[in-house]
Design a protein around this motif. Structure first.
Motif, PDB file in Angstrom:
ATOM      1  N   LEU A  74      12.902  -3.174   6.267  1.00  8.89           N
ATOM      2  CA  LEU A  74      12.511  -1.927   5.617  1.00  8.89           C
ATOM      3  C   LEU A  74      11.810  -0.947   6.553  1.00  8.89           C
ATOM      4  O   LEU A  74      11.003  -0.131   6.120  1.00  8.89           O
ATOM      5  CB  LEU A  74      11.606  -2.252   4.413  1.00  8.89           C
ATOM      6  CG  LEU A  74      12.212  -3.203   3.393  1.00  8.89           C
ATOM      7  CD1 LEU A  74      11.198  -3.508   2.281  1.00  8.89           C
ATOM      8  CD2 LEU A  74      13.502  -2.641   2.804  1.00  8.89           C
ATOM      9  N   SER A 107      12.649   4.056  10.383  1.00 10.74           N
ATOM     10  CA  SER A 107      11.547   4.887   9.887  1.00 10.74           C
ATOM     11  C   SER A 107      11.290   6.023  10.866  1.00 10.74           C
ATOM     12  O   SER A 107      11.677   5.947  12.038  1.00 10.74           O
ATOM     13  CB  SER A 107      10.277   4.046   9.772  1.00 10.74           C
ATOM     14  OG  SER A 107       9.724   3.819  11.065  1.00 10.74           O
ATOM     15  N   SER A 164      14.100   7.482   6.029  1.00  9.17           N
ATOM     16  CA  SER A 164      13.154   8.518   5.617  1.00  9.17           C
ATOM     17  C   SER A 164      12.966   9.598   6.682  1.00  9.17           C
ATOM     18  O   SER A 164      12.399  10.656   6.399  1.00  9.17           O
ATOM     19  CB  SER A 164      11.787   7.885   5.321  1.00  9.17           C
ATOM     20  OG  SER A 164      11.845   7.020   4.225  1.00  9.17           O
ATOM     21  N   TYR A 199      14.518   2.300   1.401  1.00  8.52           N
ATOM     22  CA  TYR A 199      14.114   3.381   2.299  1.00  8.52           C
ATOM     23  C   TYR A 199      12.688   3.078   2.745  1.00  8.52           C
ATOM     24  O   TYR A 199      11.986   2.297   2.104  1.00  8.52           O
ATOM     25  CB  TYR A 199      14.224   4.746   1.623  1.00  8.52           C
ATOM     26  CG  TYR A 199      13.372   4.920   0.385  1.00  8.52           C
ATOM     27  CD1 TYR A 199      12.202   5.662   0.416  1.00  8.52           C
ATOM     28  CD2 TYR A 199      13.752   4.349  -0.835  1.00  8.52           C
ATOM     29  CE1 TYR A 199      11.420   5.829  -0.715  1.00  8.52           C
ATOM     30  CE2 TYR A 199      12.986   4.508  -1.975  1.00  8.52           C
ATOM     31  CZ  TYR A 199      11.818   5.247  -1.911  1.00  8.52           C
ATOM     32  OH  TYR A 199      11.052   5.399  -3.036  1.00  8.52           O
ATOM     33  N   HIS A 200      12.222   3.688   3.826  1.00  9.61           N
ATOM     34  CA  HIS A 200      10.965   3.231   4.415  1.00  9.61           C
ATOM     35  C   HIS A 200       9.714   3.791   3.752  1.00  9.61           C
ATOM     36  O   HIS A 200       8.808   3.038   3.384  1.00  9.61           O
ATOM     37  CB  HIS A 200      10.915   3.570   5.908  1.00  9.61           C
ATOM     38  CG  HIS A 200       9.635   3.144   6.573  1.00  9.61           C
ATOM     39  ND1 HIS A 200       9.295   1.822   6.748  1.00  9.61           N
ATOM     40  CD2 HIS A 200       8.593   3.862   7.070  1.00  9.61           C
ATOM     41  CE1 HIS A 200       8.123   1.733   7.336  1.00  9.61           C
ATOM     42  NE2 HIS A 200       7.666   2.966   7.545  1.00  9.61           N
ATOM     43  N   GLU A 201       9.608   5.092   3.619  1.00  9.53           N
ATOM     44  CA  GLU A 201       8.356   5.707   3.175  1.00  9.53           C
ATOM     45  C   GLU A 201       8.324   5.772   1.649  1.00  9.53           C
ATOM     46  O   GLU A 201       9.158   6.427   1.040  1.00  9.53           O
ATOM     47  CB  GLU A 201       8.202   7.096   3.798  1.00  9.53           C
ATOM     48  CG  GLU A 201       8.034   7.029   5.311  1.00  9.53           C
ATOM     49  CD  GLU A 201       7.712   8.379   5.915  1.00  9.53           C
ATOM     50  OE1 GLU A 201       8.356   9.371   5.516  1.00  9.53           O
ATOM     51  OE2 GLU A 201       6.830   8.445   6.779  1.00  9.53           O
ATOM     52  N   PRO A 202       7.343   5.138   0.999  1.00  8.31           N
ATOM     53  CA  PRO A 202       7.396   4.974  -0.455  1.00  8.31           C
ATOM     54  C   PRO A 202       6.982   6.227  -1.219  1.00  8.31           C
ATOM     55  O   PRO A 202       6.149   7.010  -0.767  1.00  8.31           O
ATOM     56  CB  PRO A 202       6.403   3.838  -0.706  1.00  8.31           C
ATOM     57  CG  PRO A 202       5.394   3.999   0.385  1.00  8.31           C
ATOM     58  CD  PRO A 202       6.175   4.447   1.594  1.00  8.31           C
ATOM     59  N   THR A 232      13.986  -0.420  -6.241  1.00 10.05           N
ATOM     60  CA  THR A 232      13.818   0.226  -4.946  1.00 10.05           C
ATOM     61  C   THR A 232      12.939  -0.650  -4.064  1.00 10.05           C
ATOM     62  O   THR A 232      12.070  -1.387  -4.544  1.00 10.05           O
ATOM     63  CB  THR A 232      13.198   1.628  -5.052  1.00 10.05           C
ATOM     64  OG1 THR A 232      11.798   1.532  -5.365  1.00 10.05           O
ATOM     65  CG2 THR A 232      13.911   2.476  -6.085  1.00 10.05           C
ATOM     66  N   SER A 234      10.708  -0.388  -0.285  1.00 10.50           N
ATOM     67  CA  SER A 234      10.205   0.456   0.790  1.00 10.50           C
ATOM     68  C   SER A 234       9.072  -0.259   1.510  1.00 10.50           C
ATOM     69  O   SER A 234       8.713  -1.389   1.178  1.00 10.50           O
ATOM     70  CB  SER A 234       9.735   1.810   0.240  1.00 10.50           C
ATOM     71  OG  SER A 234       8.707   1.627  -0.712  1.00 10.50           O
ATOM     72  N   GLN A 261       6.982  -2.151  -2.759  1.00  9.37           N
ATOM     73  CA  GLN A 261       6.554  -1.640  -1.462  1.00  9.37           C
ATOM     74  C   GLN A 261       6.051  -2.863  -0.687  1.00  9.37           C
ATOM     75  O   GLN A 261       5.034  -3.464  -1.046  1.00  9.37           O
ATOM     76  CB  GLN A 261       5.473  -0.567  -1.663  1.00  9.37           C
ATOM     77  CG  GLN A 261       5.054   0.162  -0.397  1.00  9.37           C
ATOM     78  CD  GLN A 261       3.974  -0.598   0.356  1.00  9.37           C
ATOM     79  OE1 GLN A 261       4.201  -1.142   1.442  1.00  9.37           O
ATOM     80  NE2 GLN A 261       2.777  -0.659  -0.241  1.00  9.37           N
TER      81      GLN A 261
END
Length: 320
Positions: A74, A107, A164, A199-202, A232, A234, A261
């Motif tokens: 992630l 990221s 992201s 995706y990386h940034e939550p 999802t 992240s 997350q």
């Protein structure tokens, strides 16, 4: 960023109640087994008896024993601004055994900042000297550039993988990704797939002293809610969180997204500085990784596996 526009064109072809998760008795028909974590390896970290080393070894053992079908990376693989030498000397030493089942997102900053550290995509494609093995997705698709979106079906589940970074480096391309996401999810939904996005940034997250929610990602969240994404994944925050099934207005609703997350891969952990109402479970004192068992009917089990520390989280979400 013109190159990313071309990449996008190519890629375009391409109830809140929970109960304890049942004990695993091995894979069953219609089940997909996944491990996921981000924020992995610290600067010049290569010792096995570190949080990163323990996590890398534990997931590599699952890969070797065929106990998982995929490992989702992630973002933030190697700190601080990694180049080929860093991935080869450090990340590969502790995490290399996961690469054959690795599906990854880059990221902003630690994985990729244009003009500073652009080697992650080369590393995942086996192009860094000393590390010829390709990540699982690269074996399947060939070279995937930093920022390039892709999607992948695991059984009856459709996963989208997004970087992201364009929200940081080029918002025009981030909006192009939003359109691509809408089309991709539309097609998968028409096929009756259950939907997930990594995706990386939550967006659904508590604040820390270093990061808050990535509010600029809201267009993605609106598209995910439109298509009723169920799950999802992240990272980024250096702790662990799980939301209620949540909609794009931060409300707990039966058909919302369960947002995990998971940024407990090995980098130093951060305490929380806010308490959003949609977060149901969180901790910042334990390194480990998330295991998911996804079923064809859309139900899934989760279990956070602690490797340095004792906090955990497990449960089941029923089929829609």
């Amino acid at each position: 960023m013109a190159a990313i526009a071309g990449i996008l064109l190519a890629a375009s072809t391409a109830g809140c109640a929970q109960e304890p998760a049942p004990a695993s008795s091995g894979p069953r028909a219609g089940e997909i087994r996944i491990a996921a974590v981000g924020d992995m390896n610290g600067v010049r970290t290569g010792a096995a008896e570190t949080p990163s080393g323990r996590n890398g070894a534990a997931i590599a053992e699952l890969v070797e024993n065929n106990e998982i079908d995929a490992f989702l990376g992630l973002g933030d693989f190697q700190y601080d601004s990694a180049h080929c030498d860093d991935y080869v000397k450090y990340w590969t030493r502790l995490w290399g055994g996961t690469k054959s089942k690795l599906y990854w997102v880059s990221s902003p900053n630690h994985d990729w900042k244009p003009g500073r550290n652009e080697d992650l995509d080369n590393f995942m494609n086996g192009q860094c000297p000393g590390a010829p093995e390709k990540a699982a997705i690269n074996k399947e698709r060939g070279f995937i550039a930093n920022g390039q979106p892709y999607s992948k079906d695991f059984g009856n589940w459709h996963f989208v993988f997004l970087s992201s970074a364009p929200w940081t480096y080029d918002t025009e391309q981030a909006w192009a990704l939003t359109g691509w996401l809408d089309k991709d999810l539309t097609a998968a939904q028409a096929e009756g797939k259950h939907l997930a996005v990594a995706y990386h940034e939550p967006y659904f997250t508590s604040d820390t002293e270093a990061h808050g929610r990535s509010a600029d990602h809201k267009p993605w969240i609106d598209v995910m809610w439109k298509h009723r994404v169920r799950l999802t994944l992240s990272g980024s925050q250096h702790n662990y969180e799980r939301s209620c099934p949540v909609n794009n207005a931060d409300q707990c609703v039966p058909d919302g997204m369960t947002a995990f997350q998971v940024s407990t891969g090995g980098i130093g952990l951060r305490p929380f500085t806010s308490s959003p109402s949609y977060i149901e479970k969180r901790f910042s004192d334990t390194h480990g990784f998330l295991r998911l068992t996804l079923r064809d009917d859309g139900s899934f089990d989760w279990n956070f596996v602690p490797t340095s520390g004792s906090s955990t989280d497990s449960g089941t979400r029923a089929a829609p």
